[in-house]
Design a protein around this motif. Sequence first.
Motif, short mmCIF file in Angstrom:
data_model
loop_
_atom_site.label_atom_id
_atom_site.label_comp_id
_atom_site.label_asym_id
_atom_site.label_seq_id
_atom_site.Cartn_x
_atom_site.Cartn_y
_atom_site.Cartn_z
N VAL A 168 -19.70 57.60 65.19
CA VAL A 168 -18.40 58.30 65.10
C VAL A 168 -17.52 57.98 66.31
N ILE A 169 -18.11 57.98 67.50
CA ILE A 169 -17.33 57.79 68.72
C ILE A 169 -16.78 56.37 68.83
N TYR A 170 -17.57 55.38 68.42
CA TYR A 170 -17.18 53.98 68.66
C TYR A 170 -16.73 53.20 67.43
N TYR A 171 -16.93 53.75 66.24
CA TYR A 171 -16.61 52.96 65.05
C TYR A 171 -15.74 53.70 64.03
N THR A 172 -15.14 54.80 64.41
CA THR A 172 -14.27 55.51 63.47
C THR A 172 -12.92 55.78 64.14
N PRO A 173 -11.85 55.92 63.35
CA PRO A 173 -10.54 56.27 63.92
C PRO A 173 -10.57 57.58 64.70
N PHE A 174 -11.37 58.55 64.23
CA PHE A 174 -11.48 59.82 64.95
C PHE A 174 -12.01 59.60 66.36
N GLY A 175 -13.06 58.78 66.48
CA GLY A 175 -13.64 58.51 67.80
C GLY A 175 -12.65 57.82 68.72
N LEU A 176 -11.87 56.89 68.15
CA LEU A 176 -10.87 56.19 68.95
C LEU A 176 -9.81 57.17 69.46
N ARG A 177 -9.37 58.06 68.60
CA ARG A 177 -8.36 59.05 69.02
C ARG A 177 -8.94 59.98 70.10
N LEU A 178 -10.18 60.41 69.89
CA LEU A 178 -10.81 61.32 70.86
C LEU A 178 -10.91 60.66 72.23
N ARG A 179 -11.33 59.41 72.26
CA ARG A 179 -11.46 58.72 73.54
C ARG A 179 -10.10 58.47 74.17
N SER A 180 -9.09 58.23 73.35
CA SER A 180 -7.77 57.94 73.90
C SER A 180 -7.16 59.16 74.58
N VAL A 181 -7.36 60.35 74.01
CA VAL A 181 -6.80 61.54 74.66
C VAL A 181 -7.57 61.91 75.93
N GLY A 182 -8.79 61.42 76.05
CA GLY A 182 -9.54 61.66 77.28
C GLY A 182 -9.23 60.65 78.36
N GLU A 183 -8.72 59.48 77.96
CA GLU A 183 -8.41 58.44 78.93
C GLU A 183 -6.95 58.48 79.36
N HIS A 184 -6.06 58.52 78.37
CA HIS A 184 -4.63 58.50 78.69
C HIS A 184 -3.87 59.32 77.64
N PRO A 185 -3.82 60.64 77.83
CA PRO A 185 -3.23 61.50 76.81
C PRO A 185 -1.74 61.22 76.56
N GLN A 186 -1.00 60.84 77.61
CA GLN A 186 0.43 60.56 77.41
C GLN A 186 0.61 59.37 76.46
N ALA A 187 -0.17 58.31 76.66
CA ALA A 187 -0.07 57.15 75.79
C ALA A 187 -0.50 57.50 74.36
N ALA A 188 -1.55 58.33 74.26
CA ALA A 188 -2.00 58.74 72.93
C ALA A 188 -0.91 59.54 72.21
N ASP A 189 -0.22 60.38 72.96
CA ASP A 189 0.85 61.20 72.38
C ASP A 189 1.97 60.32 71.84
N THR A 190 2.33 59.28 72.58
CA THR A 190 3.41 58.39 72.11
C THR A 190 3.01 57.63 70.84
N MET A 191 1.70 57.52 70.61
CA MET A 191 1.22 56.86 69.38
C MET A 191 1.10 57.84 68.22
N GLY A 192 1.52 59.09 68.45
CA GLY A 192 1.50 60.08 67.37
C GLY A 192 0.23 60.88 67.26
N ILE A 193 -0.65 60.76 68.24
CA ILE A 193 -1.90 61.53 68.20
C ILE A 193 -1.66 62.92 68.78
N LYS A 194 -2.11 63.94 68.07
CA LYS A 194 -1.97 65.33 68.52
C LYS A 194 -3.02 65.60 69.60
N VAL A 195 -2.59 65.53 70.86
CA VAL A 195 -3.53 65.61 71.97
C VAL A 195 -4.24 66.97 72.01
#
Length: 316
Positions: A168-195
């Motif tokens: 789930v963490i490394y091979y699904t879109p959910f895992g990618l979104r979860l890791r992105s908000v933990g690494e760079h939430p501002q960038a994730a937000d600009t991509m439309g992810i609900k941080v």
Amino acid sequence: MLALIISTMIYSAAPIMLVALGGLFSERSGVINIGLEGLMVIGAFTVIVTTLTLEASGVGAVSVWIGLAAAAILGAIFSLFHAVASIHFRADQVVSGVALNFLAVGVAVYAIKLLYDGSGQTAYISNRFYRFNLPYLSDIPVIGPLFFSNVYATSFLAFALALLVYYVIYYTPFGLRLRSVGEHPQAADTMGIKVLRMRYIGVMLSGVFGGLGGAVFAATFSGNFSATTIAGQGFMALAALIFGKWHPLGVIGAALFFGLAQALGVVGPSLPFLSNVPPVFLLMAPYVLTILALAGFVGRADGPKALGAPYIKGAR
């Protein structure tokens, strides 16, 4: 003798592994979760009370499995205290986690006294998890006695969930979104992810796995619940998460390491090369190794970059 050590190591590692995986979800989303110990307490309390209640109603062997499910659900609900405080109100995440630990013990002990006529502990459940030999696989030479004899069903559950979390963490879109908000939430937000939504989900998943880990510990080892049923295992799981560098496979390895330390405390007196070691030192070994592991590796373990930082939309 080696089979006894390995089987004890595996079942001792199962609760630690589950709780550490819960912490992984929370911290990969950027929220520190010191409250894993409290989530284990709630899970242990729930599985014992649920199982006792269902047994009294004549449900039978399936009651402990229903108790596990109830522990996972109540763990998720209880983790909302930490989620709301740290995400919505931007409270200090460490303080919120510590408060969760104290709150869990207080709530559980109060509820036990209320439910069982002032008693400080529950009765023992009848339908616990017991060792068994896996048919056919336990007959395989060498491997069978080591990995498939005298095993618990909860051990297989823990390993299966660990591999599922890795996928789930490394091979699904959910895992990618979860890791992105933990690494760079501002960038994730600009991509439309609900941080904030992703962080709520991460913390609640830590509640699911934390509650499940506490339930597995209580239903496998203790068989009842009191204020001291969970005594430091949640902190050990937190150490396994850091020692495993926030990676599911690393968590498996770290949990087995701490499981081995606990196994030596259980079977050590019967081993020839440890028979002269005072038992108290063997029982202390897991906690000493926890401190040594953190002291030796925490400085080189890089967590998610936004870990512990509250997210404020539009802030730089």
